[in-house]
Design a protein around this motif. Structure first.
Motif, PDB file in Angstrom:
ATOM      1  N   ASP A 190      35.543   3.210  59.669  1.00 36.23           N
ATOM      2  CA  ASP A 190      35.089   4.508  60.177  1.00 36.23           C
ATOM      3  C   ASP A 190      34.650   5.452  58.923  1.00 36.23           C
ATOM      4  OD1 ASP A 190      35.432   7.020  61.468  1.00 36.23           O
ATOM      5  OD2 ASP A 190      37.343   6.882  62.195  1.00 36.23           O
ATOM      6  N   ASP A 191      33.516   5.977  59.265  1.00 37.85           N
ATOM      7  CA  ASP A 191      32.638   6.858  58.158  1.00 37.85           C
ATOM      8  C   ASP A 191      33.236   8.113  58.362  1.00 37.85           C
ATOM      9  OD1 ASP A 191      31.500   7.336  60.683  1.00 37.85           O
ATOM     10  OD2 ASP A 191      29.515   7.308  59.881  1.00 37.85           O
ATOM     11  N   ASP A 192      33.659   8.402  59.263  1.00 38.64           N
ATOM     12  CA  ASP A 192      34.533  10.028  59.361  1.00 38.64           C
ATOM     13  C   ASP A 192      35.910   9.765  59.836  1.00 38.64           C
ATOM     14  OD1 ASP A 192      35.311  12.541  59.076  1.00 38.64           O
ATOM     15  OD2 ASP A 192      33.396  13.213  60.461  1.00 38.64           O
ATOM     16  N   PRO A 193      36.791   9.405  59.304  1.00 36.80           N
ATOM     17  CA  PRO A 193      38.047   9.224  60.028  1.00 36.80           C
ATOM     18  C   PRO A 193      38.619  10.479  60.360  1.00 36.80           C
ATOM     19  CG  PRO A 193      38.591   8.854  57.755  1.00 36.80           C
ATOM     20  CD  PRO A 193      36.910   8.836  58.118  1.00 36.80           C
ATOM     21  N   PHE A 194      38.166  11.815  59.987  1.00 38.11           N
ATOM     22  CA  PHE A 194      38.690  13.168  60.055  1.00 38.11           C
ATOM     23  C   PHE A 194      37.916  14.045  61.029  1.00 38.11           C
ATOM     24  CE2 PHE A 194      39.472  12.105  55.493  1.00 38.11           C
ATOM     25  CZ  PHE A 194      40.867  12.043  55.516  1.00 38.11           C
ATOM     26  N   ARG A 195      37.091  13.251  61.770  1.00 37.97           N
ATOM     27  CA  ARG A 195      36.301  13.910  62.760  1.00 37.97           C
ATOM     28  C   ARG A 195      37.130  14.529  63.891  1.00 37.97           C
ATOM     29  NH1 ARG A 195      34.313   9.601  64.693  1.00 37.97           N
ATOM     30  NH2 ARG A 195      32.582   9.400  63.095  1.00 37.97           N
ATOM     31  N   VAL A 196      36.542  15.934  64.214  1.00 36.62           N
ATOM     32  CA  VAL A 196      37.552  16.639  65.204  1.00 36.62           C
ATOM     33  C   VAL A 196      36.308  17.146  65.930  1.00 36.62           C
ATOM     34  CG1 VAL A 196      38.667  18.959  65.801  1.00 36.62           C
ATOM     35  CG2 VAL A 196      39.436  17.326  63.926  1.00 36.62           C
ATOM     36  N   SER A 197      35.890  16.666  67.375  1.00 37.07           N
ATOM     37  CA  SER A 197      35.204  17.198  67.980  1.00 37.07           C
ATOM     38  C   SER A 197      35.456  18.042  69.000  1.00 37.07           C
ATOM     39  CB  SER A 197      34.496  15.679  69.031  1.00 37.07           C
ATOM     40  OG  SER A 197      33.473  16.222  69.713  1.00 37.07           O
ATOM     41  N   VAL A 198      34.575  19.244  69.167  1.00 35.39           N
ATOM     42  CA  VAL A 198      34.889  20.350  70.027  1.00 35.39           C
ATOM     43  C   VAL A 198      33.700  20.711  70.578  1.00 35.39           C
ATOM     44  CG1 VAL A 198      36.588  21.383  68.491  1.00 35.39           C
ATOM     45  CG2 VAL A 198      34.282  22.178  68.319  1.00 35.39           C
ATOM     46  N   CYS A 199      33.877  21.430  71.890  1.00 31.83           N
ATOM     47  CA  CYS A 199      32.869  21.634  72.534  1.00 31.83           C
ATOM     48  C   CYS A 199      31.910  23.088  72.099  1.00 31.83           C
ATOM     49  CB  CYS A 199      33.120  22.454  73.937  1.00 31.83           C
ATOM     50  SG  CYS A 199      32.086  23.197  75.236  1.00 31.83           S
ATOM     51  N   LEU A 200      30.593  22.692  71.693  1.00 36.12           N
ATOM     52  CA  LEU A 200      29.953  23.582  71.001  1.00 36.12           C
ATOM     53  C   LEU A 200      29.617  24.924  71.521  1.00 36.12           C
ATOM     54  CD1 LEU A 200      26.521  24.841  70.945  1.00 36.12           C
ATOM     55  CD2 LEU A 200      27.787  24.410  68.791  1.00 36.12           C
ATOM     56  N   VAL A 239      24.389  18.537  71.806  1.00 36.01           N
ATOM     57  CA  VAL A 239      25.511  18.905  71.179  1.00 36.01           C
ATOM     58  C   VAL A 239      26.492  18.454  71.939  1.00 36.01           C
ATOM     59  CG1 VAL A 239      24.471  21.063  70.190  1.00 36.01           C
ATOM     60  CG2 VAL A 239      25.239  21.117  72.547  1.00 36.01           C
ATOM     61  N   PRO A 240      28.090  18.622  71.263  1.00 36.84           N
ATOM     62  CA  PRO A 240      29.073  18.016  72.134  1.00 36.84           C
ATOM     63  C   PRO A 240      29.515  19.054  73.404  1.00 36.84           C
ATOM     64  CG  PRO A 240      29.721  18.761  69.940  1.00 36.84           C
ATOM     65  CD  PRO A 240      28.267  18.626  70.160  1.00 36.84           C
ATOM     66  N   ALA A 241      30.007  18.395  74.169  1.00 39.91           N
ATOM     67  CA  ALA A 241      30.368  19.469  75.474  1.00 39.91           C
ATOM     68  C   ALA A 241      31.320  18.946  76.325  1.00 39.91           C
ATOM     69  CB  ALA A 241      29.267  19.791  76.416  1.00 39.91           C
ATOM     70  N   CYS A 242      32.194  19.962  76.902  1.00 33.83           N
ATOM     71  CA  CYS A 242      33.323  19.451  77.669  1.00 33.83           C
ATOM     72  C   CYS A 242      32.781  19.319  79.107  1.00 33.83           C
ATOM     73  CB  CYS A 242      34.421  20.897  77.624  1.00 33.83           C
ATOM     74  SG  CYS A 242      33.803  22.282  78.354  1.00 33.83           S
ATOM     75  N   MET A 264      25.876  29.443  84.968  1.00 36.25           N
ATOM     76  CA  MET A 264      26.130  29.954  83.552  1.00 36.25           C
ATOM     77  C   MET A 264      27.360  29.237  82.986  1.00 36.25           C
ATOM     78  SD  MET A 264      26.559  33.913  82.291  1.00 36.25           S
ATOM     79  CE  MET A 264      24.712  34.438  83.019  1.00 36.25           C
ATOM     80  N   ALA A 265      27.354  28.803  81.781  1.00 32.32           N
ATOM     81  CA  ALA A 265      28.475  28.312  81.171  1.00 32.32           C
ATOM     82  C   ALA A 265      29.296  29.244  80.593  1.00 32.32           C
ATOM     83  CB  ALA A 265      28.008  27.320  80.077  1.00 32.32           C
ATOM     84  N   ASP A 266      30.526  29.054  80.469  1.00 34.92           N
ATOM     85  CA  ASP A 266      31.508  29.915  79.714  1.00 34.92           C
ATOM     86  C   ASP A 266      31.542  29.883  78.250  1.00 34.92           C
ATOM     87  OD1 ASP A 266      33.707  31.710  79.227  1.00 34.92           O
ATOM     88  OD2 ASP A 266      35.183  30.331  79.404  1.00 34.92           O
ATOM     89  N   VAL A 267      30.279  30.601  77.720  1.00 35.78           N
ATOM     90  CA  VAL A 267      29.991  30.394  76.276  1.00 35.78           C
ATOM     91  C   VAL A 267      30.877  31.565  75.455  1.00 35.78           C
ATOM     92  CG1 VAL A 267      28.257  31.030  74.490  1.00 35.78           C
ATOM     93  CG2 VAL A 267      27.856  29.676  76.879  1.00 35.78           C
ATOM     94  N   ALA A 305      26.879  29.118  61.716  1.00 31.69           N
ATOM     95  CA  ALA A 305      26.166  28.203  60.925  1.00 31.69           C
ATOM     96  C   ALA A 305      26.676  26.614  61.255  1.00 31.69           C
ATOM     97  CB  ALA A 305      26.562  28.433  59.353  1.00 31.69           C
ATOM     98  N   THR A 306      27.859  26.189  61.654  1.00 31.28           N
ATOM     99  CA  THR A 306      28.271  25.276  61.897  1.00 31.28           C
ATOM    100  C   THR A 306      28.574  24.727  63.198  1.00 31.28           C
ATOM    101  OG1 THR A 306      30.562  25.881  61.696  1.00 31.28           O
ATOM    102  CG2 THR A 306      29.573  25.412  59.525  1.00 31.28           C
ATOM    103  N   GLY A 307      28.507  25.615  64.281  1.00 31.31           N
ATOM    104  CA  GLY A 307      28.859  25.215  65.270  1.00 31.31           C
ATOM    105  C   GLY A 307      30.324  24.822  65.637  1.00 31.31           C
ATOM    106  N   PHE A 308      31.232  25.466  64.892  1.00 39.68           N
ATOM    107  CA  PHE A 308      32.613  24.944  64.686  1.00 39.68           C
ATOM    108  C   PHE A 308      32.832  23.432  64.398  1.00 39.68           C
ATOM    109  CE2 PHE A 308      32.878  28.971  67.025  1.00 39.68           C
ATOM    110  CZ  PHE A 308      33.898  29.428  66.703  1.00 39.68           C
ATOM    111  N   GLY A 309      31.689  23.094  63.480  1.00 41.46           N
ATOM    112  CA  GLY A 309      31.773  21.721  63.307  1.00 41.46           C
ATOM    113  C   GLY A 309      30.925  20.445  63.909  1.00 41.46           C
ATOM    114  N   ALA A 310      30.235  21.145  64.954  1.00 39.98           N
ATOM    115  CA  ALA A 310      29.296  20.489  65.864  1.00 39.98           C
ATOM    116  C   ALA A 310      28.129  20.215  65.268  1.00 39.98           C
ATOM    117  CB  ALA A 310      28.975  21.268  67.094  1.00 39.98           C
ATOM    118  N   PHE A 311      27.678  20.802  64.239  1.00 40.78           N
ATOM    119  CA  PHE A 311      26.659  20.489  63.216  1.00 40.78           C
ATOM    120  C   PHE A 311      26.799  21.480  61.889  1.00 40.78           C
ATOM    121  CE2 PHE A 311      24.858  24.698  64.182  1.00 40.78           C
ATOM    122  CZ  PHE A 311      24.982  25.240  65.494  1.00 40.78           C
ATOM    123  N   GLY A 312      25.919  21.213  61.110  1.00 42.93           N
ATOM    124  CA  GLY A 312      25.882  22.121  59.831  1.00 42.93           C
ATOM    125  C   GLY A 312      26.992  21.588  58.751  1.00 42.93           C
TER     126      GLY A 312
END
Length: 213
Positions: A109-119, A143-146, A158-161, A186-193
């Protein structure tokens, strides 16, 4: 077209901020109690995960102190999730420190700390897939999405942004705020960046680091 009166919208948002601040504070307090109770691991990978949990907790606490709008409070909750995930990794590594299988898992696992959230809105539920989304006029990103945001995109509704209040009192999608003005944008809450925990830690007063780094 029907629009919500400004005063009503502002009142509803203020109530949302109050409720979310209470939730974020409670979850942060729980994480802080768990990290304070840690016994330093002797297994280096487990110790590294414990330190990661401490970093995430410190970053979340720093954001929470002055958080007064939804994006910052969402950030606290996401950082707390990073801390909880790190504690899970630490416990797993400590339990299986002498196991060959454990070493194989850690290498696999190259990133065991991964936390995925809806961008689009990290306050949403579990990420179920990825969608193409344009951000700040750039080429569309995957991007990750729910489920709700995936459904909105497929139905062209329209999505609930998650929105951010800006200087003139208007509200923008948080990711439309210039990246140099918002770590969340800058990071998309960790989704990128890059690593969200490290991005927030780098902004700590005086360059302070959890664990004295």
């Amino acid at each position: 077209m029907f629009t919500i009166p400004t005063a009503l919208y502002e009142r509803a948002r203020a109530e949302s901020v109050t409720a979310l601040r209470a939730e974020a504070g409670a979850r942060l307090a729980d994480l802080a109690a768990r990290t304070q109770a840690l016994v330093p691991a002797t297994h280096p990978p487990a110790l590294a995960a414990q330190l990661r949990a401490l970093d995430a907790c410190e970053a979340a606490a720093w954001v929470w102190r002055d958080a007064d709008d939804l994006p910052d409070l969402a950030g606290v909750l996401v950082l707390v999730r990073h801390g909880v995930r790190a504690l899970e990794v630490a416990a797993h590594r400590a339990e299986r420190a002498l196991s060959e299988d454990a070493r194989e898992e850690e290498d696999a696992d190259d990133d065991p700390f991964r936390v995925s959230v809806c961008l689009l809105n990290p306050l949403h539920g579990t990420v179920i897939g990825r969608l193409q989304w344009a951000i700040r006029g750039r080429t569309r990103l995957s991007v990750p999405a729910c489920h709700a945001c995936m459904l909105a995109a497929s139905e062209r509704t329209m999505a609930d942004v998650l929105t951010q209040r800006v200087a003139d009192g208007a509200y923008l999608a948080y990711y439309e705020v210039p990246a140099d003005r918002s770590v969340w944008s800058a990071t998309g809450f960790g989704a990128f960046g890059g690593d969200l925990v490290e991005h927030v830690r780098s902004a700590l007063p005086g360059g302070r680091r959890a664990g004295g780094g």
